[in-house]
Design an enzyme around this catalytic site. Structure first.
Site, PDB file in Angstrom:
ATOM      1  N   ARG A  56       0.710   7.229  -2.842  1.00  0.00           N
ATOM      2  CA  ARG A  56       1.563   7.655  -1.603  1.00  0.00           C
ATOM      3  C   ARG A  56       1.705   6.500  -0.554  1.00  0.00           C
ATOM      4  O   ARG A  56       2.588   6.277  -0.014  1.00  0.00           O
ATOM      5  CB  ARG A  56       1.481   8.946  -1.272  1.00  0.00           C
ATOM      6  CG  ARG A  56       1.878  10.114  -1.905  1.00  0.00           C
ATOM      7  CD  ARG A  56       1.026  11.353  -1.878  1.00  0.00           C
ATOM      8  NE  ARG A  56      -0.250  10.984  -2.655  1.00  0.00           N
ATOM      9  CZ  ARG A  56      -0.272  11.247  -4.076  1.00  0.00           C
ATOM     10  NH1 ARG A  56       0.583  11.728  -4.684  1.00  0.00           N
ATOM     11  NH2 ARG A  56      -1.398  10.830  -4.658  1.00  0.00           N
ATOM     12  N   THR A  57       0.522   6.562   0.134  1.00  0.00           N
ATOM     13  CA  THR A  57       0.346   5.308   1.259  1.00  0.00           C
ATOM     14  C   THR A  57       0.779   4.010   0.636  1.00  0.00           C
ATOM     15  O   THR A  57       1.540   3.647   1.498  1.00  0.00           O
ATOM     16  CB  THR A  57      -1.132   5.448   1.627  1.00  0.00           C
ATOM     17  OG1 THR A  57      -1.638   6.886   1.825  1.00  0.00           O
ATOM     18  CG2 THR A  57      -1.337   4.874   3.005  1.00  0.00           C
ATOM     19  N   LYS A  86     -15.814 -12.738  -3.143  1.00  0.00           N
ATOM     20  CA  LYS A  86     -16.639 -14.002  -3.331  1.00  0.00           C
ATOM     21  C   LYS A  86     -17.601 -13.869  -1.996  1.00  0.00           C
ATOM     22  O   LYS A  86     -18.545 -15.024  -1.594  1.00  0.00           O
ATOM     23  CB  LYS A  86     -15.863 -15.050  -3.143  1.00  0.00           C
ATOM     24  CG  LYS A  86     -15.015 -15.399  -4.397  1.00  0.00           C
ATOM     25  CD  LYS A  86     -14.275 -16.615  -3.962  1.00  0.00           C
ATOM     26  CE  LYS A  86     -12.928 -16.467  -4.582  1.00  0.00           C
ATOM     27  NZ  LYS A  86     -11.918 -17.610  -4.025  1.00  0.00           N
ATOM     28  N   ARG A 108      -6.294  -0.149   3.432  1.00  0.00           N
ATOM     29  CA  ARG A 108      -7.167   1.211   3.092  1.00  0.00           C
ATOM     30  C   ARG A 108      -8.524   0.515   2.567  1.00  0.00           C
ATOM     31  O   ARG A 108      -8.637  -0.419   1.793  1.00  0.00           O
ATOM     32  CB  ARG A 108      -6.512   1.993   2.029  1.00  0.00           C
ATOM     33  CG  ARG A 108      -7.428   2.949   1.504  1.00  0.00           C
ATOM     34  CD  ARG A 108      -7.011   3.845   0.584  1.00  0.00           C
ATOM     35  NE  ARG A 108      -5.984   4.857   1.355  1.00  0.00           N
ATOM     36  CZ  ARG A 108      -5.507   5.637   0.548  1.00  0.00           C
ATOM     37  NH1 ARG A 108      -5.643   6.045  -0.618  1.00  0.00           N
ATOM     38  NH2 ARG A 108      -4.541   6.569   1.226  1.00  0.00           N
ATOM     39  N   HIS A 136      -7.078   9.038   8.806  1.00  0.00           N
ATOM     40  CA  HIS A 136      -5.709   8.785   8.149  1.00  0.00           C
ATOM     41  C   HIS A 136      -4.442   8.943   8.912  1.00  0.00           C
ATOM     42  O   HIS A 136      -3.594   9.609   8.670  1.00  0.00           O
ATOM     43  CB  HIS A 136      -5.597   9.237   6.621  1.00  0.00           C
ATOM     44  CG  HIS A 136      -4.644   8.750   5.801  1.00  0.00           C
ATOM     45  ND1 HIS A 136      -3.863   7.946   5.922  1.00  0.00           N
ATOM     46  CD2 HIS A 136      -4.506   9.146   4.398  1.00  0.00           C
ATOM     47  CE1 HIS A 136      -3.147   7.618   4.733  1.00  0.00           C
ATOM     48  NE2 HIS A 136      -3.775   8.438   3.897  1.00  0.00           N
TER      49      HIS A 136
HETATM   50  N1   CP Z   1      -2.127  11.360   0.682  1.00  0.00           N
HETATM   51  C1   CP Z   1      -2.584  10.088   0.390  1.00  0.00           C
HETATM   52  O1   CP Z   1      -3.343   9.332   1.175  1.00  0.00           O
HETATM   53  O2   CP Z   1      -2.371   9.673  -1.010  1.00  0.00           O
HETATM   54  P1   CP Z   1      -2.818   8.353  -1.580  1.00  0.00           P
HETATM   55  O3   CP Z   1      -4.060   8.347  -1.813  1.00  0.00           O
HETATM   56  O4   CP Z   1      -1.911   8.497  -2.976  1.00  0.00           O
HETATM   57  O5   CP Z   1      -2.015   7.312  -0.912  1.00  0.00           O
END
Ligand code: CP
Length: 304
Positions: A56-57, A86, A108, A136
């Site tokens: 999703r993100t 590396k 991320r 998040h």
């Molecule tokens: N909700 C969420 O962060 O989903 P993903 O891990 O798929 O990005």
């Protein structure tokens, strides 16, 4: 300029982001609107650097950028396929990528605080797409947007958050956003080993937002407007959740909603999808509109 935490967002700023998200959602419904949006940021590019898996993100940020006419430089599994493997530092990596003229970098990481470290060396805005057990913030914004769309307000709500709260970053960021609005009350349902962290509770205390912890979910559910469930973080290793969610749907109010940041791994069974209170797929879709608004703001701020 960076988006690292839910903390700096003010309620007027969130209202603006949500109005922009509404506008993008509306204009995407027709060809003319899509074309207009596509011409917004032609010639700009974002970086999408993910050291942890994401559907999703990563997907919604990259698609949001493409819908805005932007190009996307992406590294999936960046720990293996970038020069970090590396031994390069994340600071050097981001400094170099930023020097290529990216409008923003979405990132991320597996480790809490690492996105902030990257941001400290970045010449362009860095957006936290989830940093380990940290935060998040963009998920929290789309969660708040989903709640606002449902209740037409973000105050005076009883919210139950359940599941793996100690390692779930979405509940921490959403709690911080909800604390900015008056008269919200949050009940955290989990087993003691998976309960919400002390820092999140201290943020709620600072905003005078009442919060409770319980392992008796039935007690909490009767009055809840929003039930926000989360998954077991198997990649962060620990044991199971208290119960399956469908067992407690009976206890929920008819006009409440059930949310989940997804992915689910069995804690909400497919049969629950037909329940009129289920909102988790709409919630995921809302991520596209909110992230379009965030990217639009990032690019516009860069252009001054
Ligand atoms: N909700 C969420 O962060 O989903 P993903 O891990 O798929 O990005």
């Amino acid at each position: 300029m960076h988006v690292l935490s839910a903390d700096p967002f003010t309620t007027p700023e969130m209202a603006e982001i949500f109005e922009q998200a509404d506008d993008f959602q509306k204009r995407l419904q027709n060809r003319e609107g899509k074309r207009e949006i596509y011409s917004t940021h032609i010639g700009e590019q974002i970086g999408s650097i993910f050291y942890e898996p994401s559907t999703r993100t990563k997907g919604s940020f990259e698609i949001a950028a493409m819908k805005l006419g932007m190009g996307v430089f992406q590294t999936e599994n960046a720990g293996e396929f970038s020069s970090i493997s590396k031994g390069e530092t994340i600071e050097d990596s981001v400094r170099v990528l930023g020097s290529y003229g990216l409008a923003a970098i979405v990132m991320r990481t597996k480790e809490e605080g690492l996105v902030a470290r990257a941001a400290s060396a970045s010449p362009v805005p860095v957006i936290n797409g989830g940093d380990g057990k940290g935060e998040h913030p963009t998920q929290a914004l789309l969660d708040a947007y989903t709640i606002r769309n449902e209740f037409d307000r973000l105050d005076g709500l009883k919210v139950v958050m359940g599941g793996d709260l100690s390692r779930g970053r979405t509940v921490k960021s959403l709690s911080r956003l909800l604390a900015k609005y008056p008269n919200n009350e949050i009940t955290y349902v989990s087993i003691p080993e998976l309960q919400i962290d002390a820092h999140t509770k201290s943020v709620l205390d600072a905003h005078d937002t009442p919060h409770h912890e319980t392992s008796d979910m039935y007690e909490a559910l009767h009055e809840a407007d929003v039930v926000y469930w989360t998954r077991l973080q198997t990649e962060r290793s620990l044991k199971g959740l208290p119960e399956d969610l469908e067992e407690i749907l009976e206890a929920m109010k008819k006009d409440s909603i059930i949310m989940h940041p997804l992915p689910r791994i069995g804690e909400i069974k497919k049969e629950v999808d037909a329940d009129p209170r289920a909102r988790y797929f709409q919630q995921a879709e809302n991520g596209l509109y909110v992230r379009m608004a965030l990217l639009d703001r990032a690019v516009s701020s860069k252009q001054g």
